[in-house]
Enzyme design. Structure first.
Site, PDB file in Angstrom:
ATOM      1  N   ASP A  59       0.849  -1.305   0.174  1.00 33.95           N
ATOM      2  CA  ASP A  59      -0.035  -0.024   0.015  1.00 33.95           C
ATOM      3  C   ASP A  59       0.911   1.271   0.051  1.00 33.95           C
ATOM      4  O   ASP A  59       1.872   1.138   1.034  1.00 33.95           O
ATOM      5  CB  ASP A  59      -0.912  -0.083   1.207  1.00 33.95           C
ATOM      6  CG  ASP A  59      -2.014   1.044   1.478  1.00 33.95           C
ATOM      7  OD1 ASP A  59      -1.615   2.142   0.764  1.00 33.95           O
ATOM      8  OD2 ASP A  59      -3.228   0.735   1.605  1.00 33.95           O
ATOM      9  N   THR A 123      -6.073  13.961 -13.009  1.00 32.10           N
ATOM     10  CA  THR A 123      -7.346  14.064 -13.933  1.00 32.10           C
ATOM     11  C   THR A 123      -7.933  15.378 -14.159  1.00 32.10           C
ATOM     12  O   THR A 123      -7.509  16.227 -13.284  1.00 32.10           O
ATOM     13  CB  THR A 123      -8.446  12.943 -13.294  1.00 32.10           C
ATOM     14  OG1 THR A 123      -9.588  13.306 -14.038  1.00 32.10           O
ATOM     15  CG2 THR A 123      -8.583  13.254 -11.890  1.00 32.10           C
ATOM     16  N   ASP A 124      -8.389  15.474 -15.262  1.00 34.44           N
ATOM     17  CA  ASP A 124      -8.934  16.667 -15.515  1.00 34.44           C
ATOM     18  C   ASP A 124     -10.346  17.003 -14.814  1.00 34.44           C
ATOM     19  O   ASP A 124     -10.723  18.038 -14.856  1.00 34.44           O
ATOM     20  CB  ASP A 124      -9.523  16.885 -17.062  1.00 34.44           C
ATOM     21  CG  ASP A 124     -10.335  15.813 -17.589  1.00 34.44           C
ATOM     22  OD1 ASP A 124     -10.798  14.972 -16.592  1.00 34.44           O
ATOM     23  OD2 ASP A 124     -11.068  15.884 -18.681  1.00 34.44           O
ATOM     24  N   GLU A 125     -10.590  15.966 -14.025  1.00 31.55           N
ATOM     25  CA  GLU A 125     -11.924  16.116 -13.197  1.00 31.55           C
ATOM     26  C   GLU A 125     -11.752  17.107 -12.062  1.00 31.55           C
ATOM     27  O   GLU A 125     -12.619  17.617 -11.336  1.00 31.55           O
ATOM     28  CB  GLU A 125     -12.389  14.703 -12.510  1.00 31.55           C
ATOM     29  CG  GLU A 125     -12.478  13.865 -13.731  1.00 31.55           C
ATOM     30  CD  GLU A 125     -13.276  12.543 -13.379  1.00 31.55           C
ATOM     31  OE1 GLU A 125     -13.932  12.536 -12.484  1.00 31.55           O
ATOM     32  OE2 GLU A 125     -12.973  11.518 -14.150  1.00 31.55           O
ATOM     33  N   TYR A 150     -14.360  11.303  -5.549  1.00 34.11           N
ATOM     34  CA  TYR A 150     -12.815  11.231  -6.214  1.00 34.11           C
ATOM     35  C   TYR A 150     -12.006  12.424  -6.810  1.00 34.11           C
ATOM     36  O   TYR A 150     -11.084  12.550  -6.453  1.00 34.11           O
ATOM     37  CB  TYR A 150     -13.412  10.200  -7.487  1.00 34.11           C
ATOM     38  CG  TYR A 150     -12.154  10.151  -8.663  1.00 34.11           C
ATOM     39  CD1 TYR A 150     -10.945   9.457  -8.209  1.00 34.11           C
ATOM     40  CD2 TYR A 150     -12.555  10.692  -9.773  1.00 34.11           C
ATOM     41  CE1 TYR A 150      -9.996   9.373  -9.162  1.00 34.11           C
ATOM     42  CE2 TYR A 150     -11.464  10.671 -10.882  1.00 34.11           C
ATOM     43  CZ  TYR A 150     -10.249   9.726 -10.521  1.00 34.11           C
ATOM     44  OH  TYR A 150      -9.240   9.690 -11.566  1.00 34.11           O
ATOM     45  N   LYS A 154      -8.412  13.573  -5.726  1.00 38.16           N
ATOM     46  CA  LYS A 154      -7.353  13.879  -6.600  1.00 38.16           C
ATOM     47  C   LYS A 154      -6.728  15.173  -6.576  1.00 38.16           C
ATOM     48  O   LYS A 154      -5.508  15.581  -6.642  1.00 38.16           O
ATOM     49  CB  LYS A 154      -7.907  13.542  -8.074  1.00 38.16           C
ATOM     50  CG  LYS A 154      -8.014  12.179  -8.326  1.00 38.16           C
ATOM     51  CD  LYS A 154      -6.883  11.166  -8.191  1.00 38.16           C
ATOM     52  CE  LYS A 154      -5.790  11.413  -9.468  1.00 38.16           C
ATOM     53  NZ  LYS A 154      -4.622  10.176  -9.052  1.00 38.16           N
TER      54      LYS A 154
HETATM   55  P1  NAD Z   1      -7.148   1.785 -11.901  1.00 35.53           P
HETATM   56  O1  NAD Z   1      -8.439   1.769 -10.934  1.00 35.53           O
HETATM   57  O2  NAD Z   1      -7.179   0.824 -12.996  1.00 35.53           O
HETATM   58  O3  NAD Z   1      -6.183   1.415 -11.134  1.00 35.53           O
HETATM   59  C1  NAD Z   1      -5.432   1.852  -9.867  1.00 35.53           C
HETATM   60  C2  NAD Z   1      -4.299   0.909  -9.340  1.00 35.53           C
HETATM   61  O4  NAD Z   1      -3.993   1.385  -8.219  1.00 35.53           O
HETATM   62  C3  NAD Z   1      -4.860  -0.641  -9.027  1.00 35.53           C
HETATM   63  O5  NAD Z   1      -3.905  -1.673  -9.609  1.00 35.53           O
HETATM   64  C4  NAD Z   1      -4.864  -0.726  -7.804  1.00 35.53           C
HETATM   65  O6  NAD Z   1      -4.610  -2.171  -7.083  1.00 35.53           O
HETATM   66  C5  NAD Z   1      -3.727   0.195  -7.279  1.00 35.53           C
HETATM   67  N1  NAD Z   1      -4.014   1.018  -5.963  1.00 35.53           N
HETATM   68  C6  NAD Z   1      -5.052   1.171  -5.358  1.00 35.53           C
HETATM   69  N2  NAD Z   1      -5.000   1.639  -4.085  1.00 35.53           N
HETATM   70  C7  NAD Z   1      -3.722   1.445  -3.894  1.00 35.53           C
HETATM   71  C8  NAD Z   1      -2.702   1.609  -2.614  1.00 35.53           C
HETATM   72  N3  NAD Z   1      -3.213   2.333  -1.796  1.00 35.53           N
HETATM   73  N4  NAD Z   1      -1.446   1.405  -2.810  1.00 35.53           N
HETATM   74  C9  NAD Z   1      -0.774   0.764  -4.124  1.00 35.53           C
HETATM   75  N5  NAD Z   1      -1.699   0.468  -5.095  1.00 35.53           N
HETATM   76  C10 NAD Z   1      -3.126   0.752  -4.845  1.00 35.53           C
HETATM   77  O7  NAD Z   1      -6.747   3.248 -12.289  1.00 35.53           O
HETATM   78  P2  NAD Z   1      -6.576   3.935 -13.891  1.00 35.53           P
HETATM   79  O8  NAD Z   1      -7.543   4.124 -14.376  1.00 35.53           O
HETATM   80  O9  NAD Z   1      -5.277   3.065 -14.188  1.00 35.53           O
HETATM   81  O10 NAD Z   1      -5.654   5.206 -13.199  1.00 35.53           O
HETATM   82  C11 NAD Z   1      -4.629   5.309 -12.902  1.00 35.53           C
HETATM   83  C12 NAD Z   1      -4.250   6.730 -12.314  1.00 35.53           C
HETATM   84  O11 NAD Z   1      -4.857   7.614 -13.473  1.00 35.53           O
HETATM   85  C13 NAD Z   1      -5.018   7.386 -11.389  1.00 35.53           C
HETATM   86  O12 NAD Z   1      -4.321   8.189 -10.254  1.00 35.53           O
HETATM   87  C14 NAD Z   1      -6.076   8.182 -11.752  1.00 35.53           C
HETATM   88  O13 NAD Z   1      -6.772   9.058 -11.132  1.00 35.53           O
HETATM   89  C15 NAD Z   1      -5.611   8.684 -13.019  1.00 35.53           C
HETATM   90  N6  NAD Z   1      -6.394   8.855 -14.169  1.00 35.53           N
HETATM   91  C16 NAD Z   1      -7.195   8.060 -14.862  1.00 35.53           C
HETATM   92  C17 NAD Z   1      -7.890   8.284 -15.759  1.00 35.53           C
HETATM   93  C18 NAD Z   1      -9.078   7.187 -16.404  1.00 35.53           C
HETATM   94  O14 NAD Z   1      -9.529   7.694 -17.191  1.00 35.53           O
HETATM   95  N7  NAD Z   1      -8.770   6.052 -15.884  1.00 35.53           N
HETATM   96  C19 NAD Z   1      -7.844   9.775 -16.455  1.00 35.53           C
HETATM   97  C20 NAD Z   1      -6.912  10.518 -15.901  1.00 35.53           C
HETATM   98  C21 NAD Z   1      -6.193  10.059 -14.760  1.00 35.53           C
HETATM   99  P1  TYD Z   2     -16.847   7.281 -16.486  1.00 40.98           P
HETATM  100  O1  TYD Z   2     -16.282   6.262 -17.277  1.00 40.98           O
HETATM  101  O2  TYD Z   2     -17.201   6.611 -14.977  1.00 40.98           O
HETATM  102  O3  TYD Z   2     -15.746   8.379 -16.193  1.00 40.98           O
HETATM  103  P2  TYD Z   2     -15.794   9.707 -15.627  1.00 40.98           P
HETATM  104  O4  TYD Z   2     -16.933   9.822 -14.723  1.00 40.98           O
HETATM  105  O5  TYD Z   2     -14.706   9.606 -14.916  1.00 40.98           O
HETATM  106  O6  TYD Z   2     -16.022  10.910 -16.664  1.00 40.98           O
HETATM  107  O7  TYD Z   2     -17.977   8.074 -17.122  1.00 40.98           O
HETATM  108  C1  TYD Z   2     -17.922   8.471 -18.253  1.00 40.98           C
HETATM  109  C2  TYD Z   2     -19.258   9.269 -18.576  1.00 40.98           C
HETATM  110  O8  TYD Z   2     -20.116   7.923 -18.874  1.00 40.98           O
HETATM  111  C3  TYD Z   2     -19.979  10.170 -17.401  1.00 40.98           C
HETATM  112  O9  TYD Z   2     -20.405  10.999 -17.807  1.00 40.98           O
HETATM  113  C4  TYD Z   2     -20.748   9.245 -16.903  1.00 40.98           C
HETATM  114  C5  TYD Z   2     -21.184   8.174 -17.903  1.00 40.98           C
HETATM  115  N1  TYD Z   2     -21.471   6.764 -17.460  1.00 40.98           N
HETATM  116  C6  TYD Z   2     -22.971   6.329 -18.083  1.00 40.98           C
HETATM  117  O10 TYD Z   2     -23.765   7.106 -18.705  1.00 40.98           O
HETATM  118  N2  TYD Z   2     -23.281   5.162 -17.638  1.00 40.98           N
HETATM  119  C7  TYD Z   2     -22.199   4.099 -17.129  1.00 40.98           C
HETATM  120  O11 TYD Z   2     -22.752   3.060 -16.786  1.00 40.98           O
HETATM  121  C8  TYD Z   2     -21.009   4.637 -16.614  1.00 40.98           C
HETATM  122  C9  TYD Z   2     -20.010   3.970 -15.828  1.00 40.98           C
HETATM  123  C10 TYD Z   2     -20.743   6.015 -17.079  1.00 40.98           C
END
Ligand code: NAD
Ligand code: TYD
Length: 339
Positions: A59, A123-125, A150, A154
């Site tokens: 962790d 993230t852009d969020e 979330y 972040k």
């Molecule tokens: P994910 O949920 O697929 O993976 C997260 C990983 O982190 C997992 O392998 C999990 O086991 C590990 N993890 C969680 N808690 C932990 C802890 N306490 N210690 C060690 N490991 C831990 O996420 P993702 O989609 O691959 O996102 C990765 C990063 O990119 C995140 O920081 C997320 O905020 C950022 N991000 C994601 C997106 C997206 O669209 N998925 C977009 C922009 C930024």
């Molecule tokens: P998501 O993939 O959860 O990413 P984020 O909320 O981080 O942008 O969702 C992308 C968009 O899709 C968001 O507007 C929520 C919508 N969404 C649905 O309409 N149905 C779903 O089942 C999920 C998971 C997301």
């Protein structure tokens, strides 16, 4: 170079490890991952016997493990996070523990270990929501205004990373990217859930009116951008990443249906997400101009590639849709709609 990749068993982290070894085969990577529901070592089968790769289960908020993992490390790339907005609405606590406290522990240990770079993946969020009709886009100067637990967690982690740059001179960089898609994405985000639901004969749940807008970025383009920021980015700086392809959820789903040759009767409108951000859009001028980053994949080609991957890798995702997933699905999609 020796890299510590945290969260390397997740979606973007595992794609990043594959990307890095393809481009820098001589580097060493330590992957520190807690293996939550989203962490999956199957994503890394191809590298598990690579002598330059080591996996540590742990962790990021555990100082002892983090200190050990940091021995001899030049570059930290922090992907570890709880990453799904809907889960953060159901239960915010783990988001604060990992995304905020975990990042702070990793930062403290990185200062002590005198790493050459701490790159934080964000993230852009964190910037909140844009209006549908507005021409505005997020830039590195946009004020933070997170709306979900979330996004708030972040945002807090980004602030901590910047504070460690100013206070302790930790050499940091941050990237804030738009929504990612591609192989190895846990089947809970819009595109991975839609593809896997459809391939299982289920419908796709669309929140609210389906007119929410995102700028979907193919994961490999995200990895290439992080590479550029690590190798050429300016210390202390933030870079926004997106491909200028704003598209509504319903359009995304219709394209997936087209790729799978399915009809629109597979769309099911469900209750909206509370605090749902209407639109995200990124102005990526800074990374394009300063670092010459350019996305390689256009959205439609990458979506085709991704949906085909889920079609051809059912073994990978079917195992993930287990009892725990079913419990989550019930809470998120079935029970919530009944109230
Ligand atoms: P994910 O949920 O697929 O993976 C997260 C990983 O982190 C997992 O392998 C999990 O086991 C590990 N993890 C969680 N808690 C932990 C802890 N306490 N210690 C060690 N490991 C831990 O996420 P993702 O989609 O691959 O996102 C990765 C990063 O990119 C995140 O920081 C997320 O905020 C950022 N991000 C994601 C997106 C997206 O669209 N998925 C977009 C922009 C930024
Ligand atoms: P998501 O993939 O959860 O990413 P984020 O909320 O981080 O942008 O969702 C992308 C968009 O899709 C968001 O507007 C929520 C919508 N969404 C649905 O309409 N149905 C779903 O089942 C999920 C998971 C997301």
């Amino acid at each position: 170079m020796k890299l510590l990749v945290t969260g390397g068993a997740g979606f973007i982290g595992s794609n990043f490890i594959h990307y890095w070894f393809r481009n820098y085969p001589k580097d060493h990577i330590i992957n520190l991952d807690k293996l939550t529901y989203a962490g999956n070592l199957e994503n890394l089968k191809e590298v598990e016997n690579n002598q330059n790769y080591t996996f540590i289960k742990g962790d990021i908020s555990d100082m002892n493990i983090v200190k050990k993992a940091l021995e001899g490390i030049d570059i930290v790339v922090n992907f570890a996070a709880e990453s799904h907005v809907d889960r953060s609405i159901l239960n915010p606590a783990p988001f604060v523990l990992t995304n905020v406290v975990g990042t702070q522990v990793l930062l403290d240990a990185s200062v002590e270990a005198k790493v050459k770079r701490f790159h934080h993946v964000s993230t852009d969020e964190v910037y909140g929501a844009l209006e549908l009709e507005s021409p505005k886009k997020f830039t590195e100067e946009t004020m933070y205004s997170p709306k979900s637990p979330y996004a708030a967690s972040k945002a807090a982690s980004d602030h901590l990373v910047r504070a460690y740059f100013h206070t302790y001179h930790l050499p940091i960089t941050i990237t804030n990217s738009s929504n990612n898609f591609g192989p190895y994405q846990f089947p809970e985000k819009l595109i991975s859930l839609a593809a896997t639901n459809l391939l299982e004969g289920k419908k796709v749940p669309v929140y609210g009116d389906g007119l929410y807008v995102r700028d979907w970025l193919y994961v490999e383009d995200h990895c290439a951008a992080i590479d550029l920021v690590i190798t050429k980015g300016k210390i202390g700086e933030t870079y926004c990443i997106g491909i200028d392809n704003d598209i509504s959820n319903i359009q995304v789903i219709k394209k997936i249906l087209e790729i799978l040759e399915m009809k629109e009767d597979k769309i099911e409108y469900v209750k909206d997400r509370p605090g749902h951000d209407r639109r995200y859009a990124i102005d990526a001028t800074k990374i394009k101009k300063e670092l010459r980053w350019k996305p390689k994949f256009d959205f439609v080609t990458a979506l085709h590639k991704t949906v085909t991957w889920y079609k051809e890798n059912k073994d990978w995702w079917q195992k993930l849709r287990d009892k725990n997933f079913e419990n989550y699905y019930q809470k998120q999609y079935i029970l919530r709609n009944e109230t």
